[in-house]
Motif scaffolding. Structure first.
Motif, short mmCIF file in Angstrom:
data_model
loop_
_atom_site.label_atom_id
_atom_site.label_comp_id
_atom_site.label_asym_id
_atom_site.label_seq_id
_atom_site.Cartn_x
_atom_site.Cartn_y
_atom_site.Cartn_z
N ASN A 41 21.48 -29.17 5.09
CA ASN A 41 20.12 -29.64 4.81
C ASN A 41 20.14 -30.91 3.96
O ASN A 41 19.36 -31.84 4.19
N ASP A 83 20.95 -33.53 -3.64
CA ASP A 83 21.11 -34.71 -2.79
C ASP A 83 20.15 -35.81 -3.24
O ASP A 83 19.22 -35.56 -4.00
N ASN A 96 7.65 -26.26 4.34
CA ASN A 96 9.02 -26.10 4.83
C ASN A 96 9.73 -24.87 4.30
O ASN A 96 10.58 -24.31 4.95
N HIS A 102 9.51 -23.30 12.15
CA HIS A 102 10.28 -23.28 13.39
C HIS A 102 10.04 -21.96 14.09
O HIS A 102 9.74 -20.97 13.47
N PHE A 130 17.87 -22.41 5.33
CA PHE A 130 17.57 -22.45 3.90
C PHE A 130 17.60 -21.06 3.28
O PHE A 130 18.11 -20.86 2.17
#
Ligand code: ADP
Ligand code: MG
Length: 671
Positions: A41, A83, A96, A102, A130
């Motif tokens: 991710n 990140d 999300n 999804h 996740f």
């Protein structure tokens, strides 16, 4: 919670809750994959940022390098994956990490709970990676700040008990930190050696540097000191850009796993670089088993890079729909970095790449078939149906696909290629014959095969719905036409003797032909003498341009109203039943029994082609009545005198009219 903290509490959607329960309570193996998912991710987030910054350079502001950091903290018992990617704004966090963004969660639940598949390894394939964080953590915090001027940071937290919270937070730069509060028994994931080996195992091919925080001890004695350092632990280079000779099989396999979230090694791969008009590199893989959503429209395409920058995760323009199972990477030097969907659709560069990539894929499959027939069989079982779609839609690849298709055949159980079939063709055999039906069992004894069997011709058994269109698309192989044994124009080469015999037989039906036409005028288009039947009295054949009954049935079952093609009833005049019927018709032109038997013969023809009879009860009553009458002939009820032939089987050939004359008078039930 203090009153002035604007902390919002949200409920997880029901399916996410189920998923979390499952992750926490039922999945025990491969817990370590959480790291792969979170790193993946992070890498996606960096890719998205790099891609978007091509048109919006201001997103890169702040200057933080594109990196992933892994920070274990023994004291706090936390592992942080950080990140400097695209980040998430408030609403994105909610959407999300809390709702079903999804479709995969449902399928994943079904896989794990109903099919008893306890392996969490697949989770990434379903787009819910996740949540694998909860394999090892009981409390997770996500601090994220979307790239862009003036963006604010937000913190998402949850201990996976039905709700999550979102509140304002502090973060110096864009990007995301996932802070895992490890469960007591999962503290092994703080160890340097463990983390290092996991990253090399799972994430070596991530395109960005992954830096692990380690403790380094320097100096001797008094001067000795321990300090914290960040050390790059992955290769962080694009595997496909390295020379083939420097890449091991294991590296290719691991790269595939990284790319596809598959836990099995691929069946085959091809790695190439083209020079000349189009400069691009391709690395393509064939998976071993089909993914759960092989037939969904999203299931398509390879990753498209332009000069090492990821442009699109699943670029469908790279490959035709019927190669949607291929995974891999295409990296073009010629496309512009800011390439858009529209541009992709009508770019000549893309068309050239598409063609080349398709060809390379087919070459790879051909090589697999040749070098590793066992593996090719595995491939064919998983993806053969998809590949055959290509025959139906892309005539351009007919030749190549013809070499790749496999069918069951009358020769023996198991699959054969068309090339092998052709080498076995008999002297004088001009076509490749096939029959079409539900299964091997359903077609093996079909009357349509009789004439072919008599000549010793092999027949392909096509049992996949797509075969109807695939065979039509293929048309021929090595110059030999593909001919359906069920089609009307089965032109078999005949000897002079056979010709004479046929002409003789054609005269054979006499007035019975007219009677049959009359009785079946609603059901069939034509009644005619057959040259394909040797043992059966009759069968139904498909007229020119008509579809096989099996396909019509399938389409009807799927609610696609297709007008029933009236088929042709072919009759074998030398069959005893037909001979007797003919005699009866001539003797008693108005006989009800002829009508009944013609109807029964038609019903039988329906059954042998796999269709159902229109009135099964009537058919069953008539069969019972017939059997009763025959039984009475064989074993007369006490007091009665047997009058019929001793053994009234179909191949007994009584003299003309005898069985009819001797037969019982009671007509069969009419309705
Ligand atoms: P997938 O990666 O297949 O989309 P996941 O469950 O792994 O599914 O992630 C869900 C979504 O959460 C991602 O699609 C992405 O939008 C968002 N997301 C997860 N991790 C990050 C991250 N580190 N940075 C930005 N967005 C993220
Ligand atoms: Mg993911």
């Amino acid at each position: 919670m203090s009153v002035d903290t604007p902390r919002e509490t949200h409920k997880f959607q029901a399916e996410i809750n189920q998923l979390l329960n499952l992750v926490i309570n039922s999945l025990y193996s491969h817990k370590e994959i959480f790291l792969r998912e979170l790193v993946s991710n992070a890498s996606d987030a960096l890719d998205k940022l790099r891609f978007r910054s091509v048109t919006e350079p201001e997103l890169m502001e702040g200057g933080a390098a594109l990196e992933i950091h892994i920070l274990p903290d023994e004291e706090k018992g936390t592992l942080t994956i950080e990140d400097t990617g695209i980040g998430m704004a408030h609403d994105e966090l909610v959407k999300n990490l809390g709702t079903i963004a999804h479709s995969g969660s449902r399928e994943f639940l079904e896989l794990v709970s109903q099919r008893g598949q306890k392996d969490v390894n697949l989770i990434g394939q379903f787009g819910v990676g996740f949540y694998s964080a909860y394999l090892v953590a009981d409390h997770v915090e996500v601090v994220s700040r979307a790239a862009g001027k003036d963006s604010k940071a937000w913190k998402w937290t949850s201990d996976a008990k039905g709700t999550f919270t979102v509140e304002p937070a502090e973060r110096a730069t864009r990007g995301t930190s996932i802070i895992l509060h490890l469960k007591e028994e999962q503290k092994e994931f703080l160890g340097e050696w463990r983390l290092r080996s996991l990253i090399t195992q799972y994430s070596d091919y991530v395109n960005h540097p992954i830096k692990l925080q380690v403790q380094k001890t320097t100096g001797e004695g008094e001067a000795q000191k321990t300090e914290t350092q960040l050390e790059v632990v992955n290769k962080a280079s694009a595997l496909w850009q390295r020379p083939k000779s420097e890449i091991t099989d294991e590296q290719y396999q691991e790269f595939y796993k990284h790319l596809s979230h598959d836990f099995e090694a691929p069946l085959a791969w091809t790695h190439f670089r083209t020079e000349g008009n189009q400069v691009f590199t391709g690395l393509l893989f064939v998976p071993k088993h089909p993914p759960f959503d092989l037939n969904s429209p999203q299931q398509r395409g390879v990753r498209l890079f332009v000069k090492r920058v990821l442009i699109m995760d699943r670029c469908e323009e790279m490959l035709p729909q019927w190669l949607r199972f291929v995974r891999g990477v295409v990296d073009s030097d010629d496309l512009p970095l800011n390439v858009s969907r529209e541009l992709l659709q009508d770019s000549a560069v893309v068309k050239a790449i598409h063609k080349h990539v398709t060809k390379k894929t087919l070459d790879m499959l051909e090589k697999l078939a040749k070098d590793k027939p066992e593996d090719y069989r595995t491939f064919w079982q998983g993806f053969g149906t998809v590949l055959k779609e290509g025959l139906a839609v892309d005539t351009e690849y007919r030749e190549k696909l013809g070499a790749l298709v496999r069918y069951e055949s009358s020769r023996e159980e198991g699959l054969t290629s068309l090339a092998d079939y052709v080498t076995r063709m008999k002297e004088g055999q001009e076509a490749i014959y096939y029959i079409f039906g539900e299964s091997r069992k359903a077609v093996v004894g079909s009357p349509h095969l009789e004439a072919l069997k008599k000549r010793g011709y092999e027949v392909l058994y096509m049992t996949d719905p797509v075969d109807e269109w695939a065979a039509q698309g293929l048309k021929e192989y090595q110059g030999k036409p593909l001919v359906s044994a069920m089609h009307a124009d089965l032109k078999l080469k005949e000897t002079e003797e056979e010709k004479r015999e046929k002409e003789q037989r054609a005269k054979g039906l006499g007035p019975l032909a007219e009677r049959m036409k009359e009785v079946l005028k609603e059901q069939v288009r034509e009644v005619r003498v057959s040259d394909r039947l040797t043992d059966s009295p009759c069968c139904l054949v498909v007229p020119e341009g008509g579809s096989h009954a099996y396909v019509e049935r399938l389409l009807r079952e799927r609610g696609r109203g297709l007008p029933r093609t009236k088929r042709i009833l072919e009759v074998n005049p030398s069959h005893p039943i037909i001979e007797h019927l003919k005699a009866l018709q001539e003797k008693e032109p108005a006989s009800e029994q002829v009508t009944e038997w013609v109807e029964m013969l038609y019903d039988q023809a329906l059954l042998t082609e796999g269709s159902s009879v229109e009135d099964p009860n009537r058919f069953a009553r008539r069969m019972t009545a017939l059997m009763t009458q025959l039984a009475a002939l064989k074993v007369p009820p006490a007091g009665a005198v047997a009058s019929g032939p001793e053994t009234p089987t179909s191949d007994a050939k009584p003299t003309e009219g005898s069985a009819v004359a001797a037969g019982p008078e009671t007509p069969l039930p009419r309705n």
